[in-house]
Each structure stands twice: as C-alpha cells, then as structure tokens.
Design a protein around this motif. Sequence first.
Motif, PDB file in Angstrom:
ATOM      1  N   ILE B 661       0.802  -1.216   0.000  1.00 50.48           N
ATOM      2  CA  ILE B 661       0.000   0.000   0.000  1.00 50.48           C
ATOM      3  C   ILE B 661       0.837   1.271   0.000  1.00 50.48           C
ATOM      4  CG2 ILE B 661      -0.284   0.069   2.517  1.00 50.48           C
ATOM      5  CD1 ILE B 661      -3.231   0.661   1.921  1.00 50.48           C
ATOM      6  N   CYS B 662       2.031   1.215   0.603  1.00 48.04           N
ATOM      7  CA  CYS B 662       2.797   2.461   0.662  1.00 48.04           C
ATOM      8  C   CYS B 662       4.062   2.390  -0.172  1.00 48.04           C
ATOM      9  CB  CYS B 662       3.095   2.841   2.108  1.00 48.04           C
ATOM     10  SG  CYS B 662       4.281   1.784   2.887  1.00 48.04           S
ATOM     11  N   ASN B 663       4.084   1.521  -1.155  1.00 48.59           N
ATOM     12  CA  ASN B 663       5.271   1.398  -2.014  1.00 48.59           C
ATOM     13  C   ASN B 663       5.611   2.711  -2.707  1.00 48.59           C
ATOM     14  OD1 ASN B 663       5.396  -1.196  -1.313  1.00 48.59           O
ATOM     15  ND2 ASN B 663       5.205  -2.046  -3.367  1.00 48.59           N
ATOM     16  N   LYS B 664       4.582   3.508  -2.953  1.00 51.91           N
ATOM     17  CA  LYS B 664       4.769   4.766  -3.659  1.00 51.91           C
ATOM     18  C   LYS B 664       5.723   5.692  -2.897  1.00 51.91           C
ATOM     19  CE  LYS B 664       1.682   8.250  -4.775  1.00 51.91           C
ATOM     20  NZ  LYS B 664       0.287   8.654  -4.856  1.00 51.91           N
ATOM     21  N   PHE B 665       5.726   5.522  -1.581  1.00 51.79           N
ATOM     22  CA  PHE B 665       6.504   6.433  -0.753  1.00 51.79           C
ATOM     23  C   PHE B 665       7.864   5.870  -0.382  1.00 51.79           C
ATOM     24  CE2 PHE B 665       2.026   6.974  -0.064  1.00 51.79           C
ATOM     25  CZ  PHE B 665       1.862   8.323  -0.318  1.00 51.79           C
ATOM     26  N   LEU B 666       8.160   4.674  -0.845  1.00 51.53           N
ATOM     27  CA  LEU B 666       9.418   4.050  -0.461  1.00 51.53           C
ATOM     28  C   LEU B 666      10.420   4.197  -1.591  1.00 51.53           C
ATOM     29  CD1 LEU B 666       8.033   0.804   1.143  1.00 51.53           C
ATOM     30  CD2 LEU B 666       8.768   2.878   2.286  1.00 51.53           C
ATOM     31  N   HIS B 667      11.601   4.525  -1.228  1.00 45.92           N
ATOM     32  CA  HIS B 667      12.628   4.744  -2.231  1.00 45.92           C
ATOM     33  C   HIS B 667      12.963   3.426  -2.908  1.00 45.92           C
ATOM     34  CE1 HIS B 667      15.841   6.690  -4.237  1.00 45.92           C
ATOM     35  NE2 HIS B 667      16.684   5.734  -3.855  1.00 45.92           N
ATOM     36  N   GLY B 668      12.963   3.462  -4.225  1.00 48.00           N
ATOM     37  CA  GLY B 668      13.326   2.263  -4.971  1.00 48.00           C
ATOM     38  C   GLY B 668      12.180   1.306  -5.218  1.00 48.00           C
ATOM     39  N   LEU B 669      11.058   1.571  -4.643  1.00 52.08           N
ATOM     40  CA  LEU B 669       9.942   0.643  -4.812  1.00 52.08           C
ATOM     41  C   LEU B 669       8.736   1.345  -5.430  1.00 52.08           C
ATOM     42  CD1 LEU B 669      10.058  -1.182  -1.390  1.00 52.08           C
ATOM     43  CD2 LEU B 669      10.361  -2.270  -3.584  1.00 52.08           C
ATOM     44  N   GLU B 670       8.966   2.522  -5.990  1.00 50.53           N
ATOM     45  CA  GLU B 670       7.847   3.336  -6.440  1.00 50.53           C
ATOM     46  C   GLU B 670       6.921   2.594  -7.395  1.00 50.53           C
ATOM     47  OE1 GLU B 670      10.871   4.537  -6.230  1.00 50.53           O
ATOM     48  OE2 GLU B 670      10.842   6.485  -5.271  1.00 50.53           O
ATOM     49  N   ASN B 671       7.516   1.854  -8.289  1.00 48.25           N
ATOM     50  CA  ASN B 671       6.671   1.211  -9.290  1.00 48.25           C
ATOM     51  C   ASN B 671       6.506  -0.285  -9.057  1.00 48.25           C
ATOM     52  OD1 ASN B 671       6.263   3.616 -10.719  1.00 48.25           O
ATOM     53  ND2 ASN B 671       8.322   3.412 -11.567  1.00 48.25           N
ATOM     54  N   SER B 672       7.021  -0.744  -7.951  1.00 48.08           N
ATOM     55  CA  SER B 672       6.924  -2.176  -7.700  1.00 48.08           C
ATOM     56  C   SER B 672       5.626  -2.479  -6.965  1.00 48.08           C
ATOM     57  CB  SER B 672       8.136  -2.595  -6.866  1.00 48.08           C
ATOM     58  OG  SER B 672       7.785  -3.625  -6.001  1.00 48.08           O
ATOM     59  N   SER B 673       5.142  -3.687  -7.169  1.00 51.01           N
ATOM     60  CA  SER B 673       3.935  -4.055  -6.434  1.00 51.01           C
ATOM     61  C   SER B 673       4.260  -5.137  -5.413  1.00 51.01           C
ATOM     62  CB  SER B 673       2.853  -4.539  -7.400  1.00 51.01           C
ATOM     63  OG  SER B 673       3.327  -5.667  -8.077  1.00 51.01           O
ATOM     64  N   GLN B 674       5.574  -5.221  -5.093  1.00 52.32           N
ATOM     65  CA  GLN B 674       5.998  -6.233  -4.141  1.00 52.32           C
ATOM     66  C   GLN B 674       5.485  -5.885  -2.738  1.00 52.32           C
ATOM     67  OE1 GLN B 674      10.208  -6.448  -3.772  1.00 52.32           O
ATOM     68  NE2 GLN B 674      10.122  -8.420  -2.714  1.00 52.32           N
ATOM     69  N   GLU B 675       5.031  -6.881  -2.038  1.00 54.40           N
ATOM     70  CA  GLU B 675       4.448  -6.605  -0.732  1.00 54.40           C
ATOM     71  C   GLU B 675       5.535  -6.433   0.323  1.00 54.40           C
ATOM     72  OE1 GLU B 675       1.575  -9.659   0.020  1.00 54.40           O
ATOM     73  OE2 GLU B 675       0.039  -8.419  -0.910  1.00 54.40           O
ATOM     74  N   GLN B 676       5.342  -5.475   1.177  1.00 53.46           N
ATOM     75  CA  GLN B 676       6.285  -5.176   2.247  1.00 53.46           C
ATOM     76  C   GLN B 676       5.659  -5.540   3.577  1.00 53.46           C
ATOM     77  OE1 GLN B 676       9.367  -3.654   1.623  1.00 53.46           O
ATOM     78  NE2 GLN B 676       8.784  -4.133  -0.481  1.00 53.46           N
ATOM     79  N   LEU B 677       6.537  -5.797   4.551  1.00 56.98           N
ATOM     80  CA  LEU B 677       6.016  -5.991   5.905  1.00 56.98           C
ATOM     81  C   LEU B 677       5.751  -4.623   6.510  1.00 56.98           C
ATOM     82  CD1 LEU B 677       8.077  -8.796   7.631  1.00 56.98           C
ATOM     83  CD2 LEU B 677       5.731  -8.850   6.871  1.00 56.98           C
ATOM     84  N   LEU B 678       4.565  -4.411   6.987  1.00 51.11           N
ATOM     85  CA  LEU B 678       4.222  -3.133   7.600  1.00 51.11           C
ATOM     86  C   LEU B 678       3.936  -3.362   9.071  1.00 51.11           C
ATOM     87  CD1 LEU B 678       1.753  -1.629   4.983  1.00 51.11           C
ATOM     88  CD2 LEU B 678       4.189  -1.206   5.188  1.00 51.11           C
ATOM     89  N   PHE B 679       4.684  -2.678   9.922  1.00 55.81           N
ATOM     90  CA  PHE B 679       4.415  -2.748  11.355  1.00 55.81           C
ATOM     91  C   PHE B 679       3.385  -1.665  11.650  1.00 55.81           C
ATOM     92  CE2 PHE B 679       8.624  -4.334  10.572  1.00 55.81           C
ATOM     93  CZ  PHE B 679       8.618  -5.525  11.268  1.00 55.81           C
ATOM     94  N   THR B 680       2.202  -2.091  11.962  1.00 57.65           N
ATOM     95  CA  THR B 680       1.073  -1.161  12.018  1.00 57.65           C
ATOM     96  C   THR B 680       0.605  -1.013  13.453  1.00 57.65           C
ATOM     97  OG1 THR B 680       0.466  -2.174   9.945  1.00 57.65           O
ATOM     98  CG2 THR B 680      -1.102  -0.653  10.880  1.00 57.65           C
ATOM     99  N   PHE B 681       0.309   0.225  13.831  1.00 54.57           N
ATOM    100  CA  PHE B 681      -0.142   0.484  15.206  1.00 54.57           C
ATOM    101  C   PHE B 681      -1.345   1.394  15.187  1.00 54.57           C
ATOM    102  CE2 PHE B 681       4.378  -0.192  15.126  1.00 54.57           C
ATOM    103  CZ  PHE B 681       4.524  -1.200  16.056  1.00 54.57           C
ATOM    104  N   VAL B 682      -2.183   1.206  16.175  1.00 46.35           N
ATOM    105  CA  VAL B 682      -3.293   2.130  16.368  1.00 46.35           C
ATOM    106  C   VAL B 682      -2.950   2.962  17.588  1.00 46.35           C
ATOM    107  CG1 VAL B 682      -5.755   2.352  16.765  1.00 46.35           C
ATOM    108  CG2 VAL B 682      -4.891   0.431  15.454  1.00 46.35           C
ATOM    109  N   THR B 683      -3.007   4.280  17.434  1.00 47.87           N
ATOM    110  CA  THR B 683      -2.631   5.150  18.552  1.00 47.87           C
ATOM    111  C   THR B 683      -3.862   5.444  19.408  1.00 47.87           C
ATOM    112  OG1 THR B 683      -3.086   7.159  17.353  1.00 47.87           O
ATOM    113  CG2 THR B 683      -0.888   6.240  17.112  1.00 47.87           C
ATOM    114  N   GLY B 684      -3.580   6.069  20.535  1.00 48.44           N
ATOM    115  CA  GLY B 684      -4.653   6.376  21.479  1.00 48.44           C
ATOM    116  C   GLY B 684      -5.675   7.344  20.915  1.00 48.44           C
ATOM    117  N   ASP B 685      -5.254   8.194  19.956  1.00 49.17           N
ATOM    118  CA  ASP B 685      -6.229   9.103  19.361  1.00 49.17           C
ATOM    119  C   ASP B 685      -6.721   8.570  18.017  1.00 49.17           C
ATOM    120  OD1 ASP B 685      -3.799   9.429  18.211  1.00 49.17           O
ATOM    121  OD2 ASP B 685      -3.937  11.603  18.012  1.00 49.17           O
TER     122      ASP B 685
END
Lengths: 210, 1300
Positions: B661-685
Amino acid sequence: MSIVHPDTSKYEFNFEPFLRKEYSFSLDPDRPVCQYYNSREGIKSCPNGARCPNKHVLPIFQNKIVCKHWLRGLCKKNDQCEYLHEYNLRKMPECVFFTKNGYCTQSPECQYLHVDHKSQLEECEDYNMGFCPSGPACTKKHVKKVLCPRYLVGFCPLGKDCDWSHPKFKVPSEHSKLRIKKDEHINTRKMDEERERRLNAIINGDILVT
Amino acid sequence: MNVFDEILQPTVVNKCLHGNFTSAEREEYVVARTNVLSVFRVSRAQKLVLAYEWKLAGKIIDMQLLPQIGSPLKMLAILSSKSKVSLVRFDPVAESLETLSLHYYHDKFVNLSTSSLKTESIMAVDPLFRCLLVFNEDVLAILPLKLNTEDMEIDEDENGIKEPMAKRLKRNQGITSDSIIMPISSLHKSLKHVYDIKWLNNFSKPTVGILYQPVLAWCGNEKVLGNTMRYMVLSLDVEDEKTTVIAELADLPNDLHTLVPLKRGYVLIGVNELLYISASGALQSCIRLNTFATSSINTRITDNSDMNIFLSKSSIYFYKALKRHDLLILIDENCRMYNIITESEGNLLTKFDCVQVPIVNEIFKNSRLPLSVCGDLNLETGRVLIGFLSGDAMFLQLKNLKVAFAAKRQLVETVDDDDDEYSALYGESQNNTHTRIVETQEPFDISLLDSIFNIGPLTSLTIGKVASVEPTIQRLPNPNKDEFSIVATSGVGRGSHLTALHSTVQPHIEQALKFTSATRIWNLKIKGKDKYLVTTDADKEKSDVYQIDRNFEPFRAQDFRKDSRTIGMETMDDDKRILQVTSGGLYLFDVDFKRLARLTIDIEIVHACIIDPYILFTDARGNIKIYQLDSKNKKKFIKFKLPEALNEIIITSGSIFKSNICNKFLHGLENSSQEQLLFTFVTGDNQVIFFTEKHNDRIFQLNGVDQLEDMLFISTYQIPEEMNPDPSIKQIMLNRLGHHKKEEFLTILTFGGEIYQYKKSTKHSGKLLKCKSHPLITGAPNNAYPQGVNKIERVAHYFPNYNGYSVVFITGQVPYIIIKEDNSVCRIFRMTNIPIVTMARWGKNSVMCVDNIKNARVMKLDPECYYGNTQILRKIIIEDVVEEFETLGNIAYHERTGMYIISYTKFIEYQALSEDGEPLVGYDPSKPNSTGYKSGLLLINPLTWNIIDRLDLSENSMVNDIKTMLIQLNSKTRRKRELVIIGSSFVKEEDQPSTGCLLVLDITEVVAEPGKPDSNFKFKQLFEEEIRGSVNAVCEISGRFMIGQSSKALVRDMQEDNSAVPVAFLDMPVFITDAKSFSNLMIIGDSMQGFTFVGFDAEPYRMIVLGKSTSKFQVMNLEFLVNNGNINFIVTDRQNHLHVLRYAPDEANSLSGQRLVHCNSFNMFTTNNYMKLVRKHVEFGSKTSNYIALGCQTDGSIFRMIPLNEASYRRFYLVQQQLLDHEIPLAGFNTKMERLDNEYYHKGHSLRPTLDSQVLKKYIHLPITKRTTIENRVGRHASTELWHDLIDIEFSLRSLTNSN
C-alpha cells in the motif's frame, strides 16, 4: 410462541372499547354469552352496559327467517331488521328429500343439510376392542385404526393430538358378545389333563415337535 | 409510522451494456439490477469480477453508453421513471459517479399528452450520438447531444454559414443543447399509437423510423379493418424543428412490435412474421414463422411456418454491424436463439432467412424471459452477457456462430446448389469455403463462462426450518438450532426452484469435539499437517498441548509453559521452530517442544503478533517491542530498532501486515507491487500509523482514519502537539479478501463492535475508499449497544483460505464473518446461531470454532450457498427423476411436521373443449394450441428436499393459494389442528363461468418406505368441494377459515365429520385478490376497488364491515402492520405503489373509522407478489409483541416494513431530511421524487412519509464529524437513541433466529 403461526388473538388494541360500544363487537369471537343481557330490554339489562366483555346477542339473531334482501346485500334496516341477518349453514334444517331418498336432486346447490346417516352410526365397540363376531354383517361402523406404539409401551407425549389411536381398556357391556372369562373358567381340569398328556407324548417321542 | 427496508437486493439483470465505463484497458460490462448499478470487468480467467457497485435511489429503466469528448471512457445516459434522463460519467478521483446533466420530461409530457402516460418511457440514442430521444405514449422529447466531434464538423458544414461553430460553443458549454419536447403528432399528423421508435443509420441528419398503428386492430376485427400497421421514416432537422418524410409503408401486419435498423435496411419483428424493408422504404421480403402469420401481404414470402416460432414482445435481439454484413440474433421468451440472415446486393435483398441457432448443450434449460443482451460478438467468436427474468444472468462464449449459417446453407445447397452466395458471404477469410463437407468445420459451440446469481421472480415465501431440521450434528447441538429461514419460490418454467434465505451462515460440521475450557486455541501445522493443538485458559492461567493426529492425546512437553496464559503461538523458520508467547515472556522450541531460547519480560504481555521472523508485542503499560529471530541459527531473539517517535505515542494495539500500500513512498519501490512488511499500530487518538522494515525513523499514517472519512490517504506521520487519548478502534486488519480474485481491504473493528471497511483504490496507490454498500450493523459507538460486545470479546481473525475464500471472522456473543464473492461487494454475515469464543484454522481450508459451552466444531462453508447478496442464498432444486414440475408457485410450511407444501404449475397444450368434452366451434386442430395449465401439490421433506407425496389436480386447474393454519376441529373442545387449506381455480375460456376448488388437507405420519427414511409423512385429504367462483385467497380467522371465491368472502367452519360448512359471508365489489387476518380482524383486498376492513364474530356469526379504503387501489397484496395497539394496513397495488392506511375511529374525517385514513404512499420499483406477517424481535425494552411485514418481489428483492414508535420515527425523519439535504444524490436520483412522487401523494400526510432505510443507513457510514452535526440537530443525547433505533431495525428479523 410459534413464529410460523403467531398467536395474535391476545393483542390489545386501543380502539377495542370503541368497537364494543359501536358494534357490540369484541376481539374474541368465542367469548361467552353474557348472562345478564336480555335482548328485549336492550343494553340496560346488563350492569356492565357497553363495556361488558361478554357477548351481547342482538335481538335480530332471535329471528328464524333469513332476510332475503340482506342475502343480496340490499337490506337497509341493518340491526333493526325483523329478519335474520346470518348465513350459517350449520343451522340449516335437514334436507327432507335427502333423508328420505338418500340423494337430492338439487345436490350440489341444496342449502339444506345433507346428513349421511351411515356416517352417524355408532362405532362398533366390539370391533374397537379387537374382534366383532358379526363381521361385515354388523350394523355398526367398523373404523380401522392404527395403534399408537408409544401409547402401547406406556406413554404418548402427544396425547390427544396423536394421529394414531389410543385405545382405552374397557369392560365389555352386557350386550356385547365378548366376555372376560375368569381364570378358573379358563384353567379347567380337563385342559390341564390334555396339556399333560401332550407333554408326555412329546417326551416319549410320539409327537414330533416341528 | 414505518420504515421500508430492503433485506435482499434485486437480482434480476434488467439491462446490461458492453463498453468502457470506468477503465479503458479492461473489457467491462455495465449491469443494472433495478436500482443497483454495477460495473463488471472480465478477468483473465474469463470471469466477471465486480469493479464498482452503486445503489441508486431509483429504478434504472434503460441506459446507453455515449462517448465522451477527450476521454477514452464512455459516459452513461440513464433513463429512470418519470421520464428522467441523467447523463453520468465515472469520476476517477472519487471513484464514484458524477452527474453531468439531468433532464426532466415528465411534467411537460403530462401537459402535452392527451392520454394517460405509461409508467415506463422508451429511450433511444442516435447511432452517431447526435441526439437522444425519450418517448412515452404520444409525446416525444429530443435531446441534442454534442459529443461527437466529427459529427459537429458535419453539422458545421451544413449550417456553417448561418451559425458559426465557435459561437455555438460559447453559448452552451455543456454537452447538450436545449431539449425539444412535442407531441408525436407534430412530427407528422398521422402518427398515433406508436409501437416502436428507433434512430436509423446512414442518414446525414438524425432520422427516426416509427412503427405505428393509426387505427387499432386485433385479430377480432382484423377481417373488417385489415392490416392497419404502418411504418414511417422521418428525417429531423433539430435546429429548425422541421421534419421530412422519407418513406412510408402501410398495410403491415398487426402483430408487428419491434423495429431493428440494420446497416442497409430494417427488420420489423412481429409475433408471427419478420419483414425486411430496404433503406429506401420498400417492403422486400417476409418470413412466415408460424401458421398464424398473415397471408395478405404483397411481397416475396418465405414460408418457415413449420418452425413454429412465436416472437412475442418480450423477445430481445442482439445486433451488430460486421464488416460484410449484419449480425442479428433474436432470442425468444423460451430462450431459443435465431439467426436472421440478410444479404443484399446494393439495395436489392438477395437473401432473407431465419435459422435457429443449434444449441445442443441445453445451456438455456433453466432460463426464461430474456430481458437484455449485450456483448462483443462476431461470426468466429465472441462473448455476450444475457440477463433473464427467470434464471441466472449468463456470461456466454459463442464460437463459430457461422455454422448456424452454414447448416442452412447445406440445405439451400441441396435445393438450388448455389455456393457463390456462400463465398460472397464469408469471402476469403473462410478457409474451407470450397470444401463442401460440413463436418470438417468446427461445430458451433456455446459455453458458460460465468453467471450472475438470480433468484427472481419471487412468487411467494414462507418461514420454515431449513438447516435446523436436525437437532444435533455429530452428537453436538446443531449450531443453527431452532433457526428459521425464509423459503421462497422463484423462477418460471423449468428453471423454477426454491430459494432459502439464511440470516446466518449455516456451515457443514466436519467434526465435533467436547473440549476443556479454553479462551483461545492455536493449531500448529508442521509440514503441512495439523500436528499440535494448543489451548489456553486466561482465567485459570493454564495452557495445554494436544496431539491432533493421535486422537487429541495430551502431549507431555516438559519445556512448554503450562502454568501461564499463552498470548500467541506460531511456527517459524519453515515449521522448524515453535514460538510461544506467554504473558511472562517468549519461549522458542523445536518441533518436539524442546526449549531453545527464552526471553522473560517483566511487564505482562497483553497482545502479540507473530510473522516470521518478527515478533511484535504490546505490554500492559502500552509499550511496544519488536523482536526478530536470529537469521543464522534461529535460536536467539534480536531486538528490532523502533522509530524514535514511537516512544512518545500512546499505542493501543499493533500488528504486522504484508501489503504494497505504501510502495509509492518508499525509495526504490515506487513502481513495484511487491508486498512489504508493515508494522502497524493504532494510537490512542485513533490514528493508524505504520513503518516498514527499513524505516529510517520514518513513520506513515493513514490520514482521516480517526474521523472515518470517506477516503483515506497515506502521508508521513507528524506527532500532534496535543493528544487526547479516546481510543475507539480496537483492531485493524489489512489483508486481501475475496474468492478467486482477491482485493485488499482495511477492516476496522471498534470497541463498540462496529465494523468499517476500506478498499484499496485500484487507480491510485496509497488511497483507501470506504465501502458503503449495504452494511450490516454489528455494534454502535459510544457504548450505545454494550450488549453486543460484552460477555465474549470480539476479536477479528483472518483466514486466507476458508473453502477458497479469504475471510475475516469476528468472534463474540454474536460472531460474524466478512466474505466476498468475486461478483459482489464485501458482505458481513452472522456466523451460526451460537456464540464463538475462539477459533483456529483447521486442515486445509476449514476452521475450528469453540463456543461458550466448551463445544468445538470444525466448520466448513456450505458450497451450495451464495454469499454475494445481503442475505445468504441457497437454491434448492425440486426434482423428480421422471418428470419436471416447472413453475413452483405457492409455498407453505407445516409446522407440526416440519414439511413444506408447494404447488407446481406445468404448461400443457390447451384443448378448447366444451363442458361435455366436445371440441368448441371454430377449433382448428391444425393450428398450434394455446397454453393451458396443470397443477398439483407436492409434499417436501426439508431433510433431503425430496418429494415424499403429491396430489395432482385436474387439467386446466391452477393453485392460487396455499396456507397452513390452526383450525378448530371441534366447537366444544376448541382443539386446534394445523391443516393445509388450498384454493384453486379452473382456467377455461371466457364463455364459461369461473369455477374453483377448495381442498382441506392434513399431513399424517406414516411408516416410511424401506430405503427412504424421509418419506414418513403423507397428505390426507379431509375435504374437497368444487365451488362456483375461483378461489383466489384463503385466510385463517379465529380457528375458522375464509375463502375468497370470486367476489364473495365466505367463512367456513370445520365440523367433527371433517366437512367445512359456510357460516358467514360478505360480498366484495369485484374480485378478491388477497385476504389477511389478525386476531379476528380481517382485511379483504379487491382487484379494482381497494380493500375492506372486517371484524368477525362467532355465534351468531357476523362479518362487520368496520372500514373501507376510499381510494380504488388495484390491490395485489395486503398485510396488517400492528404497532403499539394501533392498526395499520399496507397495500401494494398493480402500479407498484405501497400504501399505508390506518384504522383511526378517533380521527375527525374518518367517519368514526368507516373511512380508513390514508397515511402515505411509497413507490416500489417492481411488482410485489406476496406479503407475510412476522413477529418482530425486540432488542431494547418493551415486552409487547410487534409485527413486521415481509414481502417478495418480481425482481428478486425482499423487503420488510417495520413500524416505528413516534419518538424513533421523528428522530429518523430528521436524519433522513438532513441526509437528503446535504448529500449529493448519486446519478441525480432523488430519493424523495423516486419514492414518494405519485398520484396519491396529496391524499396522505406529506410530512409523515414512509422512510427509506437505504437513506437512513447512510448515516452509519458518515464520517464522525458529519454524524455529530446530524446528531446535534436531532437532539441531545440523540446518538445513543439513534443507534438503538438503527439496531432495532436491523435486528427486527432476529425473531427467526431466537425463536424461543
């Protein structure tokens, strides 16, 4: 409460008092007839008046002859009519022609009751108990029934709703040809002797048991 | 007052189009199902995959694709009711519909028309897209379009001198000019009774062909009037509003109904013949399709009358102009396909023939009444999508259609041996032109690629047990115990079947176990096999390991931490390691549970997420830690460095997902559709933040998620200056859902139990769009519905393969499943009727669920069900080996025995015989007979759905109504017994008076036949009577029953000798269509004169007319709606309105109740066929029983009408007003106009309309800020009450699942 056939008869409507007052109509059709109400004296005869929960049968229903105008939807007298405004074929008198001849020329349309007297015959008690000596010649009705296996073993949870028959133990009446014999009548000495003789014969090999 | 809620979306495809609407790269089909507009794309596997779906506020009657200037995408012209045209295009930014212009013609039509308008107009688009016409009865509107640039140039050439192009563009920047509305007679004074109107090809100016009949004629007066149908070609000068007659033809057969413009001529389709007219307007040929075809036509006649084809008005055609000739395929109502061959040399027609397309594989066996066809087809190959009224919409592949021509050619060849024609037809492209043997050619092939599920038309419904027939499964209680389903009859002809609607998923139980107490379970797979089952009990701080393959023997693992609570369990490093996360630390084992490493944590761990090689866990203080398994020996935990900013944020939960989902913002992966591991958190707000493996202290966030905005986008996270922790998001999930084609969804589960979903945008990476399609309310925010989430914790579990589907399960007191079919949007269903505490994957594609009473079941999805509509649908086909029963009409459920009684109707040839069996005068045996009916009753056991008994009625009989009811058998004991009452009528010719039949049946238990344990019940006929008058409706009334025989309503009482004696009667005006009862009150509907409200009293028997409707509705069905001691009636009529009336003796103008008060009228988009009263489930408060009405409709939808109390009604009314005022309606479909505008509007109370839940439910999906604005308008503390009301509506049918 069943979801397939919801029981709606207990529902209380806001307009029920209005119906009672206006049409002397209440929401249970099979409610009892009011014992105080006298149709000749009118509503005052009942101490509860228009609020009475029981049935007040209007004077019009005391009449015997059905209003021919009402049948065609044309009677304008409404509850004041001197003829009966009810179409209840249960109350029709028996068709004389049919009773006499066993058929009626007006057959499907005849409004009078066609009572098949054969179907009104009493059920044969002997047959119900297991055996009728008169067989087909019996004057009473022989109704074939299937015994309920659950009832036979002791208890049927369905009770009256069960499709199969639940025969009751019944002492035959005096007129019946069936009798319950007492034990001493059955176990006579003669029979004992006969049995002993047969037993001996089997032991001796005179009779082959197959 | 009431709210109208659609519980099942329409399934009948009434219009489909082929073209690019949302994407230029993919092949797309635009499909309309009454008010649902869907766009399907063709996948690589040649399947239809849903791309977008919008639910509009009104019915789509017709639509056409138009080109867009400066875009490869097309736009859509949608015709809705009230002759309204919306021009709509796809908005790629919001991924929604954008309305370009709206054109209302209805008011003008009403003014101009001299007769009453039809409910549905006709729309036609010029082939060169110069203009569009809308036609109704005798009025016409022409909307000039400015779409085609080439065309504009032509226009300019013609009118260039008078009006320069530039000037015109300046004056009107839009895509349309002013419409011209006029009576049709102003085109030409002779035009009257128009049957069809179409734009024609190959004319320099817009030209229409009109099929009309100035003097109406039919077969009865044909001998006097002759053929009066006419055809006219008119050229229109839109600018000057002038018309020129180009051609005119008179004396055409009276049965013509459709005009098809071809490339060089026109085909006129009639019921009995086809005509060909050349472009110059000369009648050139006629094909007789059956023996009824007219003989008095002066042209070359081809006699195909032995084919016996009848092309009624409901037959549809597919036309495509190919390079060398025209391809015209007709499909008649029985789904036989015909190829119309036209060949011409110049203007001279050389060949005109009709050939049946040889379909050998009976592909259309279950389809009838086609509604729309579209696709891309040529002689070699092609694909079409056909929508049927009865039967699934089919996406078909056709191969070698030319064989249909060739087969005929052989026949021609034998006659006149003329193969020049053949080569002329196929030219050089045909390799085997000169080989005369047909066998060498590839045969014609038609195959099904995909289908769109359809259960329409629904004819009647009942409530009965389907999956809950067996009380126990695998010796454990049935998870759907005591659950009732809605069972409906659907379809016409051979495709007719039963449809069961389940409100909960009814899974197959593969295995059932009794369990120790467990709050969570894990299934550890070693080498692809289920090896260990780990359970933990949070209350007792205990964990256990069992061996699955050894019959669940406890495993003696010494190192395994048994004395603490397990938080997470997973295999790692290709199943060589097992990791246990307990509340006290991490433990690493090998496959035999020998400890390899340990890491103790001081603070209690509360949540863990393990994805090889990472372990993420949160502790009781809200700290996050991530460890990584040492990559070499896999024996050590290495701490993963977190972004620094994370230490300052309050985190409520964390997980690891794989996504691009955020490959667009990662250097070198702009056009790739390779899946990345995303460490995802929900904050208190309530922000969702994530970072990647190589994060460089860079954190992303999903913007807008805290307010649940319609669109989320990814941006770099900035720590807010002030943070007010008010956590509402409990868990999030980012994963792929679907069946064959999976799409990425963000699922949000809140503490209140609500589920929100966002779909990843296909056009813009890094954007997520909210899913708004028909949600199921599962909870409420701000602790408004704590009952939903207490007792058992709601946790979402993701299973990538559950019977092939990727699904999300949510455990809880009421568990849910989120599932997506390829051709539908994501749906949420209730999972079984039991609470589920925890679950784990099982075997290859099953799931083990543990309920609150320690029962574990391995559940599999029922593959026979369809999960793409708002309810789970199961088609049940009723078959007999020997014969087919064709149309299933009525259905009733016998509660005592649990059996279903169904009526069938077969089509037979009608024999026109008089009462004594002699043929009638004028009977011609040589001509094909008309259709008659033969019907009967079937007794069905829901255990196997086999027919266990049947009762056939005589020929020409038709069962009109079946009901099961509790009838008093003995007036003394008042014992009631459930009997089946059947009303039927005999369908004969009009000279004989109508007769009918009343049947009273009982169902008795018998000894089952050997080998057929299900055949343990039989019909027992108690009473039968032939009745003068057709019995249309039967209805229970206080232990007796009422039958409607033609115009007379007769109450009958069962006597001890099983005869049904009439005890009371009431005359109705014309013809009784439906009757319903509530307690001893009854409503009787009349086909022409509204309905009557009647009270019934026994001994003396009376039927008292309490009130009548004042409007003369043409009643289809009616039902009571009882709420808070008041009585309302809902009535559906033949014009598809739904009226609400009320018995209100207190009201001033009601003449003390005699006039029923008209409350309001509501438009339905299709015909209602049946209504039924169901007890309402009460979720909050009051114990009084209320009732709702269920209704089923022709387009396969089912609705419920729910009465509301005054307070909730007012709240909802305000919400509806707010939503309608502030939301832009999709495609210009205005809810108020579509639902409330009708001729009865002024009779009712305009400020108290029936509410539409489709609008109300939009509230759930509003962003939080907008929700608060509405709540503030509604009142103080309105939020909780609103959610209660919404839940009350949503759960009103839970009475089916919690029947006790």
